[in-house]
Design an enzyme around this catalytic site. Structure first.
Site, PDB file in Angstrom:
ATOM      1  N   GLU A  32      63.591  61.389  18.972  1.00  0.00           N
ATOM      2  CA  GLU A  32      62.681  61.384  17.814  1.00  0.00           C
ATOM      3  C   GLU A  32      61.208  61.475  18.216  1.00  0.00           C
ATOM      4  OE1 GLU A  32      61.924  61.163  14.693  1.00  0.00           O
ATOM      5  OE2 GLU A  32      63.870  61.094  13.713  1.00  0.00           O
ATOM      6  N   ASP A  33      60.395  62.015  17.311  1.00  0.00           N
ATOM      7  CA  ASP A  33      58.942  62.059  17.549  1.00  0.00           C
ATOM      8  C   ASP A  33      58.182  61.129  16.604  1.00  0.00           C
ATOM      9  OD1 ASP A  33      59.438  63.641  15.215  1.00  0.00           O
ATOM     10  OD2 ASP A  33      57.395  64.389  15.401  1.00  0.00           O
ATOM     11  N   SER A  66      67.918  65.478  10.783  1.00  0.00           N
ATOM     12  CA  SER A  66      66.584  65.688  10.214  1.00  0.00           C
ATOM     13  C   SER A  66      66.521  65.136   8.794  1.00  0.00           C
ATOM     14  CB  SER A  66      66.266  67.184  10.187  1.00  0.00           C
ATOM     15  OG  SER A  66      65.056  67.410   9.516  1.00  0.00           O
ATOM     16  N   ALA A  67      65.343  64.629   8.430  1.00  0.00           N
ATOM     17  CA  ALA A  67      65.124  64.193   7.046  1.00  0.00           C
ATOM     18  C   ALA A  67      64.835  65.385   6.144  1.00  0.00           C
ATOM     19  CB  ALA A  67      63.949  63.224   6.999  1.00  0.00           C
ATOM     20  N   LYS A  83      55.185  61.699   9.253  1.00  0.00           N
ATOM     21  CA  LYS A  83      56.191  62.296  10.139  1.00  0.00           C
ATOM     22  C   LYS A  83      57.518  61.560  10.007  1.00  0.00           C
ATOM     23  CE  LYS A  83      53.293  64.474  13.602  1.00  0.00           C
ATOM     24  NZ  LYS A  83      52.834  64.455  14.989  1.00  0.00           N
ATOM     25  N   LYS A  89      65.102  58.065   6.619  1.00  0.00           N
ATOM     26  CA  LYS A  89      64.496  57.284   7.699  1.00  0.00           C
ATOM     27  C   LYS A  89      63.357  56.438   7.108  1.00  0.00           C
ATOM     28  CE  LYS A  89      65.348  61.254  10.688  1.00  0.00           C
ATOM     29  NZ  LYS A  89      64.772  62.347  11.466  1.00  0.00           N
ATOM     30  N   THR A 109      57.114  71.761  13.194  1.00  0.00           N
ATOM     31  CA  THR A 109      56.825  72.076  11.793  1.00  0.00           C
ATOM     32  C   THR A 109      55.820  71.096  11.198  1.00  0.00           C
ATOM     33  OG1 THR A 109      58.813  70.861  11.355  1.00  0.00           O
ATOM     34  CG2 THR A 109      58.953  73.242  11.095  1.00  0.00           C
ATOM     35  N   ASP A 112      66.243  64.843  16.267  1.00  0.00           N
ATOM     36  CA  ASP A 112      65.405  65.089  15.109  1.00  0.00           C
ATOM     37  C   ASP A 112      64.983  66.572  15.191  1.00  0.00           C
ATOM     38  OD1 ASP A 112      63.493  64.522  13.008  1.00  0.00           O
ATOM     39  OD2 ASP A 112      61.967  64.518  14.558  1.00  0.00           O
ATOM     40  N   LEU A 113      64.567  67.147  14.088  1.00  0.00           N
ATOM     41  CA  LEU A 113      64.167  68.571  14.112  1.00  0.00           C
ATOM     42  C   LEU A 113      62.646  68.718  14.228  1.00  0.00           C
ATOM     43  CD1 LEU A 113      64.857  71.617  13.729  1.00  0.00           C
ATOM     44  CD2 LEU A 113      64.640  71.229  11.271  1.00  0.00           C
ATOM     45  N   ASP A 114      61.965  68.265  13.157  1.00  0.00           N
ATOM     46  CA  ASP A 114      60.514  68.471  13.092  1.00  0.00           C
ATOM     47  C   ASP A 114      59.816  67.622  14.148  1.00  0.00           C
ATOM     48  OD1 ASP A 114      60.967  70.099  10.933  1.00  0.00           O
ATOM     49  OD2 ASP A 114      60.523  68.576   9.441  1.00  0.00           O
TER      50      ASP A 114
HETATM   51  P1  B16 Z   1      61.386  68.360   3.506  1.00  0.00           P
HETATM   52  P2  B16 Z   1      62.391  65.384  10.572  1.00  0.00           P
HETATM   53  C1  B16 Z   1      60.980  65.379   8.276  1.00  0.00           C
HETATM   54  O1  B16 Z   1      61.769  66.039   9.219  1.00  0.00           O
HETATM   55  C2  B16 Z   1      59.503  65.629   8.515  1.00  0.00           C
HETATM   56  O2  B16 Z   1      59.094  65.038   9.741  1.00  0.00           O
HETATM   57  C3  B16 Z   1      58.685  65.031   7.392  1.00  0.00           C
HETATM   58  O3  B16 Z   1      57.312  65.280   7.595  1.00  0.00           O
HETATM   59  C4  B16 Z   1      59.158  65.643   6.063  1.00  0.00           C
HETATM   60  O4  B16 Z   1      58.445  65.086   4.969  1.00  0.00           O
HETATM   61  C5  B16 Z   1      60.652  65.369   5.916  1.00  0.00           C
HETATM   62  O5  B16 Z   1      61.355  65.926   7.018  1.00  0.00           O
HETATM   63  C6  B16 Z   1      61.213  65.977   4.649  1.00  0.00           C
HETATM   64  O6  B16 Z   1      61.125  67.370   4.742  1.00  0.00           O
HETATM   65  O7  B16 Z   1      60.262  68.184   2.553  1.00  0.00           O
HETATM   66  O8  B16 Z   1      61.425  69.715   4.174  1.00  0.00           O
HETATM   67  O9  B16 Z   1      62.736  67.984   2.917  1.00  0.00           O
HETATM   68  O10 B16 Z   1      61.229  64.970  11.425  1.00  0.00           O
HETATM   69  O11 B16 Z   1      63.261  64.212  10.124  1.00  0.00           O
HETATM   70  O12 B16 Z   1      63.187  66.519  11.159  1.00  0.00           O
HETATM   71 MG    MG Z   2      60.291  64.463  13.402  1.00  0.00          MG
END
Ligand code: B16
Ligand code: MG
Length: 229
Positions: free
Chosen positions: A175-176, A120-121, A49, A151, A21, A13-15
């Site tokens: 994942e976090d 990442s989402a 998250k 997710k 972030t 996962d990224l964030d």
């Molecule tokens: P965006 P991850 C997710 O990233 C974030 O944890 C989540 O808070 C965010 O709403 C989602 O990406 C969408 O991000 O608005 O930049 O498309 O944890 O899956 O890396």
């Molecule tokens: Mg995350």
């Protein structure tokens, strides 16, 4: 450790795993929520998250009792505004914001011939990776804009496994977020959690922070996980 017991890929996962972030998402959502007269704090932010942008907005509107008050076009405009706020924050990110221990861990995986993917989402994942100067650290980065279901659906982790032409059981997800751990499990992979056990009770192996991530511990857990019926 027997080489056979190692997975063929790690999918991160990224964030919250590669970089933090979550705080930038928090600041941007808080700004939007306060503009709508909705209370917003770090505790509620935890629920967002790993959750996609539109789904996050729905959760915030629901919290404020405003889920039915806006048209689809108005919601789109709100999500766009949040994203503009968020992008203004992330473009200032630097390589110093890669979380502790991540770079050496990725270097070890690459030296061992293990594939490295990103699931990442976030539709901003490519921008974040560029700001961190980490594009070359990944063999494949899923494009959230092309993933049908976000997710906790398994799609993004399966997309990476497919790109590597690997079976799910050969991949480990990291994942976090609870939604992310569920996504990994629904994909049929072992889940490494980063964070508080209270938030991630379903993770197969858990570390309080990236600093504590340890490959031998993960491989030992993986050997056990493979033996499960
Ligand atoms: P965006 P991850 C997710 O990233 C974030 O944890 C989540 O808070 C965010 O709403 C989602 O990406 C969408 O991000 O608005 O930049 O498309 O944890 O899956 O890396
Ligand atoms: Mg995350």
């Amino acid at each position: 450790m027997d080489k056979l017991m190692k997975p063929k890929a790690f999918i991160f996962d990224l964030d919250g795993v590669i970089t933090d972030t979550a705080h930038y998402h928090f600041l941007a959502w808080r700004d939007l929520a306060h503009g709508l007269g909705i209370e917003f704090d770090e505790v509620f932010n935890e629920k967002l998250k790993g959750v996609g942008r539109m789904e996050s907005l729905e959760l915030i509107l629901e919290k404020g009792g405003k889920a039915q008050q806006f048209s689809a076009a108005e919601k789109e405009a709100m999500a766009t505004r949040k994203n503009e706020l968020y992008k203004a924050l992330i473009v200032k990110m630097t390589p110093a914001e890669v979380l502790p221990n991540i770079k050496p861990l990725l270097a070890t995986l690459r030296a061992d011939g293990i594939k490295i993917g990103l699931a990442s989402a976030s539709k901003n994942a490519f921008t974040v990776l560029a700001c961190l100067e980490m594009q070359d650290n990944f063999d494949y980065v899923a494009d959230a804009a092309k993933i049908p279901n976000s997710k906790p659906a398994p799609d993004v982790f399966l997309d990476v496994a497919q790109a590597f032409q690997l079976q799910a059981k050969d991949c480990i997800g990291v994942e976090d977020a609870a939604a992310g751990v569920e996504s990994i499990h629904r994909a049929g992979m072992m889940a490494v959690g980063i964070g508080d056990p209270a938030h991630l009770p379903e993770a197969d192996v858990l570390f309080a922070s990236t600093q504590l991530l340890d490959l031998d511990t993960i491989y030992a857990a993986y050997a056990q996980w493979l033996k499960q019926p």
